[in-house]
Scaffold this active site. Sequence first.
Site, PDB file in Angstrom:
ATOM      1  N   ASP A 256      53.203 -17.849  14.719  1.00  0.00           N
ATOM      2  CA  ASP A 256      53.328 -17.506  13.303  1.00  0.00           C
ATOM      3  C   ASP A 256      54.569 -18.194  12.732  1.00  0.00           C
ATOM      4  OD1 ASP A 256      52.109 -14.966  11.438  1.00  0.00           O
ATOM      5  OD2 ASP A 256      54.040 -15.816  10.827  1.00  0.00           O
ATOM      6  N   ILE A 257      54.446 -18.704  11.524  1.00  0.00           N
ATOM      7  CA  ILE A 257      55.538 -19.438  10.885  1.00  0.00           C
ATOM      8  C   ILE A 257      56.707 -18.513  10.520  1.00  0.00           C
ATOM      9  CG2 ILE A 257      54.844 -19.250   8.436  1.00  0.00           C
ATOM     10  CD1 ILE A 257      55.197 -22.325   8.281  1.00  0.00           C
TER      11      ILE A 257
ATOM     12  N   ASN B 299      44.781  -7.650  10.229  1.00  0.00           N
ATOM     13  CA  ASN B 299      44.747  -7.100   8.871  1.00  0.00           C
ATOM     14  C   ASN B 299      43.411  -7.494   8.259  1.00  0.00           C
ATOM     15  OD1 ASN B 299      47.407  -6.062   8.954  1.00  0.00           O
ATOM     16  ND2 ASN B 299      48.223  -8.111   8.591  1.00  0.00           N
TER      17      ASN B 299
ATOM     18  N   GLY C  93      46.127  -5.486   3.921  1.00  0.00           N
ATOM     19  CA  GLY C  93      47.276  -6.387   3.788  1.00  0.00           C
ATOM     20  C   GLY C  93      47.012  -7.803   4.273  1.00  0.00           C
TER      21      GLY C  93
ATOM     22  N   HIS D 270      42.215 -13.580  11.738  1.00  0.00           N
ATOM     23  CA  HIS D 270      43.260 -13.874  12.726  1.00  0.00           C
ATOM     24  C   HIS D 270      43.759 -12.589  13.344  1.00  0.00           C
ATOM     25  CE1 HIS D 270      45.000 -13.540   8.692  1.00  0.00           C
ATOM     26  NE2 HIS D 270      46.059 -12.972   9.243  1.00  0.00           N
TER      27      HIS D 270
ATOM     28  N   HIS E  83      47.102 -11.056  15.129  1.00  0.00           N
ATOM     29  CA  HIS E  83      48.519 -11.212  15.427  1.00  0.00           C
ATOM     30  C   HIS E  83      48.751 -10.654  16.820  1.00  0.00           C
ATOM     31  CE1 HIS E  83      49.836 -11.674  11.100  1.00  0.00           C
ATOM     32  NE2 HIS E  83      48.693 -11.035  10.900  1.00  0.00           N
TER      33      HIS E  83
HETATM   34  P1  5GP Z   1      48.064 -11.701   7.270  1.00  0.00           P
HETATM   35  O1  5GP Z   1      49.008 -11.015   6.323  1.00  0.00           O
HETATM   36  O2  5GP Z   1      46.994 -12.466   6.526  1.00  0.00           O
HETATM   37  O3  5GP Z   1      47.539 -10.801   8.323  1.00  0.00           O
HETATM   38  O4  5GP Z   1      48.942 -12.744   8.066  1.00  0.00           O
HETATM   39  C1  5GP Z   1      49.067 -14.067   7.717  1.00  0.00           C
HETATM   40  C2  5GP Z   1      50.131 -14.647   8.625  1.00  0.00           C
HETATM   41  O5  5GP Z   1      50.057 -16.048   8.550  1.00  0.00           O
HETATM   42  C3  5GP Z   1      51.562 -14.253   8.239  1.00  0.00           C
HETATM   43  O6  5GP Z   1      52.169 -13.579   9.332  1.00  0.00           O
HETATM   44  C4  5GP Z   1      52.220 -15.586   7.910  1.00  0.00           C
HETATM   45  O7  5GP Z   1      53.568 -15.653   8.333  1.00  0.00           O
HETATM   46  C5  5GP Z   1      51.343 -16.586   8.649  1.00  0.00           C
HETATM   47  N1  5GP Z   1      51.299 -17.898   8.034  1.00  0.00           N
HETATM   48  C6  5GP Z   1      51.104 -18.190   6.714  1.00  0.00           C
HETATM   49  N2  5GP Z   1      51.093 -19.519   6.508  1.00  0.00           N
HETATM   50  C7  5GP Z   1      51.280 -20.086   7.732  1.00  0.00           C
HETATM   51  C8  5GP Z   1      51.363 -21.445   8.175  1.00  0.00           C
HETATM   52  O8  5GP Z   1      51.257 -22.396   7.413  1.00  0.00           O
HETATM   53  N3  5GP Z   1      51.563 -21.640   9.517  1.00  0.00           N
HETATM   54  C9  5GP Z   1      51.669 -20.610  10.397  1.00  0.00           C
HETATM   55  N4  5GP Z   1      51.869 -20.906  11.679  1.00  0.00           N
HETATM   56  N5  5GP Z   1      51.584 -19.318  10.015  1.00  0.00           N
HETATM   57  C10 5GP Z   1      51.401 -19.063   8.701  1.00  0.00           C
END
Ligand code: 5GP
Length: 121
Positions: A33-34, A94, A100, A107, A109
């Site tokens: 994760d970034i 999520n 959220g 995906h 986490h």
């Molecule tokens: P969500 O809130 O949709 O469950 O999580 C999305 C996740 O994607 C977040 O934890 C966010 O930090 C990660 N994320 C968003 N853009 C990027 C990206 O360009 N590269 C990576 N590696 N992670 C990303």
Amino acid sequence: MKYDENNIFAKILRGEIPCKKIYENDYILSFYDINPQKKIHALVIPKGKYINLDDFITNASSNEMTGLLKGINTVAKMLKISVDTGKGYRALANIGEDGGQEVPHLHFHLFGGETVGKMVS
Ligand code: 5GP
């Protein structure tokens, strides 16, 4: 709801945006994760175009489902956070607005490398 071909994970899958790759096979891609929320914060995504877990469960093939679950386990072992290679982890998806979810490509986490704490805040 239609799958958004331009979501950030679709771009990562197409190689248009870089990622710090952990593992890849026919069914999944895993990368860091970034914006890590724990010492280890990995993401595991299916290669198929699924918006969220509900979409995946409704429409994915048995092989895709097995591939995703086994992929989570493979990555956890590689990162030494699985219960047999380490001290455990949290797998979290999520789903949708109230869940959220920000990126509309399914995906999971994987949080670990330290005590993750109680459920959600
Ligand atoms: P969500 O809130 O949709 O469950 O999580 C999305 C996740 O994607 C977040 O934890 C966010 O930090 C990660 N994320 C968003 N853009 C990027 C990206 O360009 N590269 C990576 N590696 N992670 C990303």
